[in-house]
Design a protein around this motif. Structure first.
Motif, PDB file in Angstrom:
ATOM      1  N   SER A 159       0.880  -1.179   0.000  1.00 58.24           N
ATOM      2  CA  SER A 159       0.000   0.000   0.000  1.00 58.24           C
ATOM      3  C   SER A 159       0.907   1.215   0.000  1.00 58.24           C
ATOM      4  N   GLY A 160       1.144   1.797   1.177  1.00 60.60           N
ATOM      5  CA  GLY A 160       2.075   2.928   1.223  1.00 60.60           C
ATOM      6  C   GLY A 160       3.517   2.463   1.164  1.00 60.60           C
ATOM      7  N   GLY A 161       3.783   1.266   1.655  1.00 60.44           N
ATOM      8  CA  GLY A 161       5.158   0.746   1.611  1.00 60.44           C
ATOM      9  C   GLY A 161       6.054   1.274   2.717  1.00 60.44           C
ATOM     10  N   THR A 162       5.492   2.034   3.652  1.00 62.32           N
ATOM     11  CA  THR A 162       6.378   2.663   4.640  1.00 62.32           C
ATOM     12  C   THR A 162       6.935   1.660   5.646  1.00 62.32           C
ATOM     13  N   ASP A 163       6.307   0.514   5.784  1.00 57.20           N
ATOM     14  CA  ASP A 163       6.941  -0.582   6.528  1.00 57.20           C
ATOM     15  C   ASP A 163       7.652  -1.537   5.576  1.00 57.20           C
ATOM     16  N   LEU A 164       6.941  -1.918   4.503  1.00 59.27           N
ATOM     17  CA  LEU A 164       7.447  -2.963   3.604  1.00 59.27           C
ATOM     18  C   LEU A 164       8.808  -2.598   2.998  1.00 59.27           C
ATOM     19  N   LEU A 165       8.910  -1.377   2.465  1.00 57.78           N
ATOM     20  CA  LEU A 165      10.152  -1.025   1.774  1.00 57.78           C
ATOM     21  C   LEU A 165      11.306  -0.914   2.756  1.00 57.78           C
ATOM     22  N   VAL A 166      11.016  -0.425   3.960  1.00 52.33           N
ATOM     23  CA  VAL A 166      12.064  -0.325   4.977  1.00 52.33           C
ATOM     24  C   VAL A 166      12.545  -1.725   5.359  1.00 52.33           C
ATOM     25  N   GLN A 173       5.869  13.550   5.749  1.00 50.15           N
ATOM     26  CA  GLN A 173       6.235  12.865   4.507  1.00 50.15           C
ATOM     27  C   GLN A 173       5.668  11.444   4.493  1.00 50.15           C
ATOM     28  N   VAL A 174       5.812  10.752   5.608  1.00 49.81           N
ATOM     29  CA  VAL A 174       5.313   9.375   5.690  1.00 49.81           C
ATOM     30  C   VAL A 174       3.796   9.352   5.537  1.00 49.81           C
ATOM     31  N   GLN A 175       3.122  10.375   6.055  1.00 44.50           N
ATOM     32  CA  GLN A 175       1.663  10.439   5.962  1.00 44.50           C
ATOM     33  C   GLN A 175       1.175  10.522   4.517  1.00 44.50           C
ATOM     34  N   GLY A 176       2.014  10.968   3.631  1.00 41.40           N
ATOM     35  CA  GLY A 176       1.647  11.002   2.220  1.00 41.40           C
ATOM     36  C   GLY A 176       1.512   9.613   1.611  1.00 41.40           C
ATOM     37  N   ARG A 177       1.993   8.608   2.328  1.00 37.94           N
ATOM     38  CA  ARG A 177       1.990   7.229   1.814  1.00 37.94           C
ATOM     39  C   ARG A 177       1.339   6.241   2.777  1.00 37.94           C
ATOM     40  N   ALA A 178       1.621   6.374   4.043  1.00 37.27           N
ATOM     41  CA  ALA A 178       1.267   5.324   5.004  1.00 37.27           C
ATOM     42  C   ALA A 178      -0.241   5.113   5.061  1.00 37.27           C
ATOM     43  N   SER A 179      -0.663   3.838   5.102  1.00 40.07           N
ATOM     44  CA  SER A 179      -2.094   3.518   5.125  1.00 40.07           C
ATOM     45  C   SER A 179      -2.451   2.772   6.410  1.00 40.07           C
ATOM     46  N   MET A 180      -3.737   2.851   6.780  1.00 35.75           N
ATOM     47  CA  MET A 180      -4.192   2.119   7.971  1.00 35.75           C
ATOM     48  C   MET A 180      -4.170   0.613   7.742  1.00 35.75           C
TER      49      MET A 180
END
Lengths: 290, 761
Positions: free
Chosen positions: A30-37, A103-110
């Protein structure tokens, strides 16, 4: 040689099929903010990435049947900009907006926050207290499940191979309802909850609590819905005695670990403090929302 | 740090006439940085460049039995593999090139472990490959056989007689006789004055405390990065982010047994150093890899590597006992400092000892310091190395003394303040210091009298740093259009380009925009010591000023030639050569530059010097906090930091230095710490769980600049960058003491500790 494959289907069924075919190393994005890290750090092995953002149902906020449907990949920034959602579910929105930075809020999803299955996920206690459900798509079709049933342990979900969360549903909102989420972090932002507490309640015309749900984060392997804590508020005006009972019920439910972010003793105390404070905020919001 | 303070004073340039110095122009390096164009350490890419990566020990203490690199070498795409066998086995030798003396053998062994891995993250091998993924795979294919040894990470545990010994050759220095057995105590140092016992016997009031601090990292945002290219003819080039290109050159030459003339080091833009980039980690390894394969090799650390294998500064134990007369006169002080050095000797306990009581005029004292090796990364300099730690203990104890005496904390410090003519605790006699003026600035600041609310507290603390001068070279060249270039050899870590340009512009009578400052590579300007010790604006600024003055003398000589008058008939006023004879037309810098060919050719001057007389700096800080009594969370509400800066060349950047030092000190006080698990591995090697303050954690920090001129600098400047990190640890802790009514002595003051202290009643 290690490499990453990437696809961006437009239909949920295509995504489910691809995830099933991709096996253990296939991940929805989704946002990838966990996955990509996690991929970059080597915590996750490279594999197939299935981007959900091109699936129309997975993006955006829709008002349906008196409630809200939030697409799985909808970023936090879209939640904060949605006026009706913010009025109905301020606690859910503030919880989601605590994740990361602007910045993260532009991507991160619930949904990403939910399926990452961290016990400390900020949006999850608020969603659990809100009695939110999610629509899950998989090779066998669609099913609906409570948000609280997704995570079954740190980093582990109840999703079957090929399944992913497509939508989060927030139920219709009675009048005089309010919710709130608070977390404790050593800093003021850009941090992970040491403890999180979400409270959702509804009042009658006299200001007496008729329904209350209290959920705690980071005090057990998964987010806890603490029935006793909710019960402590029902039939009260969230007065001092009710809040003390809530505090005690919250503490009694805790089953945390001691780690670099907090001790068992500290987490337990703070769960009570935050539940109490969140209940007070939720109560104030409910009073204002005729 | 053993700087000469007794030299005679020369009058600084008259303050009233300054046109550029003391103003706030836009920084010359600003646009490049905010538009993302500045070339940092990781930004350079050369044709044929390989990716270099390091294999690191997962054990905090282990004998390296064998390293098998054959499978890594056989992997397609791998072009070079090095281990300690590819570096000369150096003899033990102290060498002064970084912020302080380093032992070359230790430095080399820290860059690449030879027989033993001494901390989790210690480099044991390195590869260069055609891609990052291949390099990662190659690291996995290197087999290291370890014999895991018992480890010790805590400073006092490491001093115990039953602690695992890190170095069989390490016998404690500084004892009356050489000990019979090796230990982890590398050194004991002692500074004494008067009669300690008699002092305490005379005291009416005694306070005592034991204070501990955690190891903390400098936390620069830019990880270490470099590109190295070893030429077929032995000529090497290194591009890297550091606090000193000459330091990089020297250390690479020593570690690889090369000649300095064969190494050219170009400084990249630097994304923060704070002392942590005063040594080498990657550069010698990249050169060794490049030597093996002939390709340029680029190495960039991850944040995990930065935390596990670079920096930090010492975790420490500080014991302080103070005795005072009932009128507040401090009569005796007993200070014991135990500093973690990491894997090799060299903690900043010496500087911690010298600074511990530097703000106080106390007749009887003893300061004993221990430098202790532990199975943790070797410490590196961190902004006023050692001083914040000893100040935390001393300033906490002084605060307790003020409480016990019922005295105002500033009044107590004023009563015992060092002044001009007082012999400093570390030896020299103070001249031209502005400490009392700085105390006064806080005492009279509205902050100090502002009311406090419930759960709020106010803390005061003071701090000292020597500041140094040292060797610098600078050149000033005039261009044909009358503009100028200032060339120095000091990486700009704190706005020094701006201050160099401003000092040159002031002397040349040019607008600052007409003067471009650059930081040159090691082959393009003469030697300069690295940027550190708060020396650059002082020492390199002196070289720049003198070079500009030489240019002015030359311009006067050339003007006299063109005017056909004697040189002493010509004065230099506001950027023009003016003849005493009003009939002769003045000649501007631009006019003189245009006629350079007629008057002797290009106009420029270079000055190399060893600057002496850096004025020591003093800071006085006041901090207000509010403590949430239920969560133990501390909010810093207000912070005011006054400092004697001599003369602020560019006040905004001086204020920025003060604010930055405070921000780092607040982080040290509240949340930053190295956390090791039971197996000796760092548990929090990332900015998520190693918590530096974020912007919203801090109030606007009010920097109050006190200007007591340093007569040894042409404009009166003193070093400013290090003093401001010295007081905050104690200022915050003293404020928390005020808010919750009890003394916390164990940093960081994280929420669980504060809540536990409140609950303990």
């Amino acid at each position: 040689m290690s490499h990453v494959e990437f696809i961006a289907p437009t239909k949920p069924e295509q995504a489910a099929a691809a995830l099933l075919a991709g096996g253990a190393h296939a991940r929805p994005l989704s946002g990838g903010t966990d996955l990509l890290v996690q991929l970059r750090s080597g915590r996750l092995p490279p594999g197939l990435i299935v981007d959900l953002k091109r699936i129309p149902e997975a993006i955006g906020i829709r008002q349906e049947g008196g409630g809200f449907v939030i697409g799985a990949a909808t970023p936090g920034a879209a939640l904060s900009e949605h006026r009706a959602l913010g009025l109905a579910w301020p606690g859910v929105v503030e919880a989601a907006n605590l994740i990361g930075s602007t910045q993260v809020q532009g991507r991160a999803s619930m949904a990403g926050n939910l399926c990452n299955a961290s016990p400390a996920a900020d949006s999850v206690p608020a969603l659990v207290a809100a009695r939110a459900t999610c629509v899950i798509v998989g090779p066998g079709g669609r099913r609906t499940a409570p948000v609280g049933s997704i995570a079954i342990g740190p980093g582990r979900t109840s999703l079957a191979p090929g399944e992913f969360v497509l939508e989060i549903h927030l139920p219709p909102r009675p009048a005089r309802s309010g919710d709130a989420y608070l977390r404790l972090i050593p800093r003021t932002e850009m941090d992970i909850a040491v403890v999180g507490a979400g409270v959702n309640l509804t009042l009658d015309g006299d200001g007496v609590v008729t329904e209350a749900h209290v959920a705690l984060g980071a005090v057990a392997p998964t987010v806890l819905l603490v029935a006793d804590a909710g019960a402590a508020l029902i039939g009260t005006k969230a007065d001092e005695a009710a809040l003390a009972a809530l505090d005690a019920a919250a503490r009694a439910a805790c089953n945390p670990i001691s780690d670099k972010r907090g001790t068992i003793e500290y987490r337990t105390k703070i769960a009570g403090v935050l539940a109490r404070r969140a209940a007070t905020i939720a109560y104030g919001r409910a009073e204002k929302r005729a | 740090m053993s700087d000469v303070l007794e030299r005679p004073a020369a009058a600084p340039l008259d303050d009233g006439q300054l046109k550029v110095v003391g103003t706030r122009p836009v920084r010359p390096d600003g646009a490049e940085k905010v538009t993302g164009k500045a070339m940092y350490g990781a930004d350079l890419a050369l044709p044929g460049q390989l990716v270099g990566k390091i294999k690191r020990s997962p054990h905090p203490h282990a004998r390296i039995v064998s390293i098998d690199t054959r499978r890594a070498r056989a992997l397609p795409g791998v072009k070079a593999v090095v281990t300690a066998a590819d570096f000369p086995d150096l003899a033990s030798e102290e060498y002064e090139a970084g912020e302080s003396a380093s032992n070359l053998r230790d430095l080399s062994l820290n860059v690449m472990a030879r027989d033993k891995a001494l901390y989790d993250g210690h480099a044991v091998a390195a590869v260069a490959a055609t891609s990052s993924a291949i390099a990662d795979e190659a690291l996995e294919l290197i087999t290291v056989e370890y014999e895991v040894l018992p480890h010790v990470t805590d400073v006092e545990a490491s001093m115990a007689s039953d602690a695992p010994v890190l170095h069989a050759h390490l016998f404690t220095q500084g004892l009356a006789e050489k000990p019979s057995a090796p230990s982890n105590i590398a050194k004991r140092n002692e500074i004494k004055r008067g009669d300690l016992e008699a002092g305490f016997a005379e005291a009416d009031v005694v306070v005592e405390g034991r204070y501990t601090t955690a190891a903390v990292h400098q936390g620069y945002i830019e990880p270490h990065a470099c590109v190295a290219s070893f030429g077929a003819d032995g000529q090497c080039q290194v591009w890297s982010s550091s606090q000193g290109q000459f330091m990089i050159r020297t250390y690479c030459a020593k570690i690889l047994a090369l000649e300095s003339s064969d190494i050219r080091v170009t400084p990249a833009e630097i994304g923060g150093g704070f002392g942590g980039k005063t040594t080498v980690y990657l550069e010698p390894v990249a050169l060794a890899l490049s030597r093996q394969c002939g390709h340029p090799v680029k190495m960039v650390m991850t944040r995990d590597e930065v935390f596990r294998a670079t920096g930090p500064t010492s975790g420490a134990v500080v014991e302080v006992k103070l005795g005072a007369k009932s009128d507040g006169t401090l009569i005796a002080a007993d200070v014991v400092l135990k500093y973690q050095a990491g894997a090799f000797p060299g903690s900043p306990v010496g500087a911690g000892s010298m600074t511990a009581l530097a703000c106080y005029d106390i007749p009887n004292f003893s300061i004993v310091g221990y430098d202790v090796v532990t199975n943790t990364p070797k410490v590196a300099a961190y902004r006023a190395p050692g001083a914040p730690i000893s100040a935390f203990g001393v300033e906490s104890a002084v605060d307790d003394m003020a409480l016990k005496l019922g005295m105002d904390p500033i009044a107590l410090r004023e009563k015992n303040a060092v002044r001009d003519g007082v012999k400093a605790s570390y030896g020299p006699t103070y001249r031209n210091i502005g400490y009392v003026e700085t105390l006064e600035a806080i005492k009279t600041h509205p902050h100090y009298a502002a009311p406090l609310g419930p759960n709020q507290g106010r803390g005061v603390a003071v701090g000292f740093w020597f500041n140094v001068g040292g060797e610098s070279t600078a050149a000033v060249n005039l261009n044909e259009d009358g503009t100028a270039v200032v060339i120095s050899g000091n990486p700009d870590i704190g706005g020094s380009r701006a201050s160099m340009a401003m000092m040159a512009a002031e002397v040349l009578g040019l607008p600052v925009e007409k003067v471009r400052p650059i930081v040159a590579d090691t082959a393009s300007i003469g030697f300069s010591m690295l940027t550190g010790g708060s020396r650059t604006t002082f020492a390199t600024g002196m070289a720049v000023t003198q070079a500009a003055q030489k240019v002015v003398e030359d311009l006067k000589r050339r003007a006299a030639m063109l005017m056909d008058v004697a040189v002493d008939e010509v004065e230099f006023v506001n950027g023009a050569a003016v003849c005493r004879d009003p009939a002769k037309a003045s000649l501007t810098v631009a006019e003189l530059a245009a006629k350079a060919a007629q008057t002797g050719g290009p106009i420029g001057a270079q000055v190399s010097l060893n600057a002496q007389g850096a004025g020591p700096g003093f800071g006085v800080h006041v901090c207000d906090v509010e403590v949430d009594p239920e969560t133990g969370h501390v909010t810093v509400l207000r912070y005011t930091a006054a400092q004697d800066v001599g003369k602020a060349i560019h006040p905004s950047y001086v204020e920025g230095q003060v604010q930055g030092g405070v921000a780092q000190g607040v982080g040290w006080a509240l949340n930053e710490e190295y956390i090791f698990d039971r197996s000796g591995r760092m548990e929090n090697p990332g900015f998520l769980d190693y918590r530096v303050p974020v912007a919203s954690d801090l109030p606007m920090i009010d920097a109050v600049l006190v200007e007591v001129a340093n007569p040894r600098h042409p404009f009166g400047a003193k070093g400013v960058g290090e003093v401001p990190i010295v007081p905050p640890l104690a200022a915050v802790a003293n404020a928390v003491r005020g808010a919750i009514g009890r003394r916390l002595t164990d940093l960081p003051l994280s929420p669980p500790k504060i809540r536990a202290a409140i609950d303990a009643g």
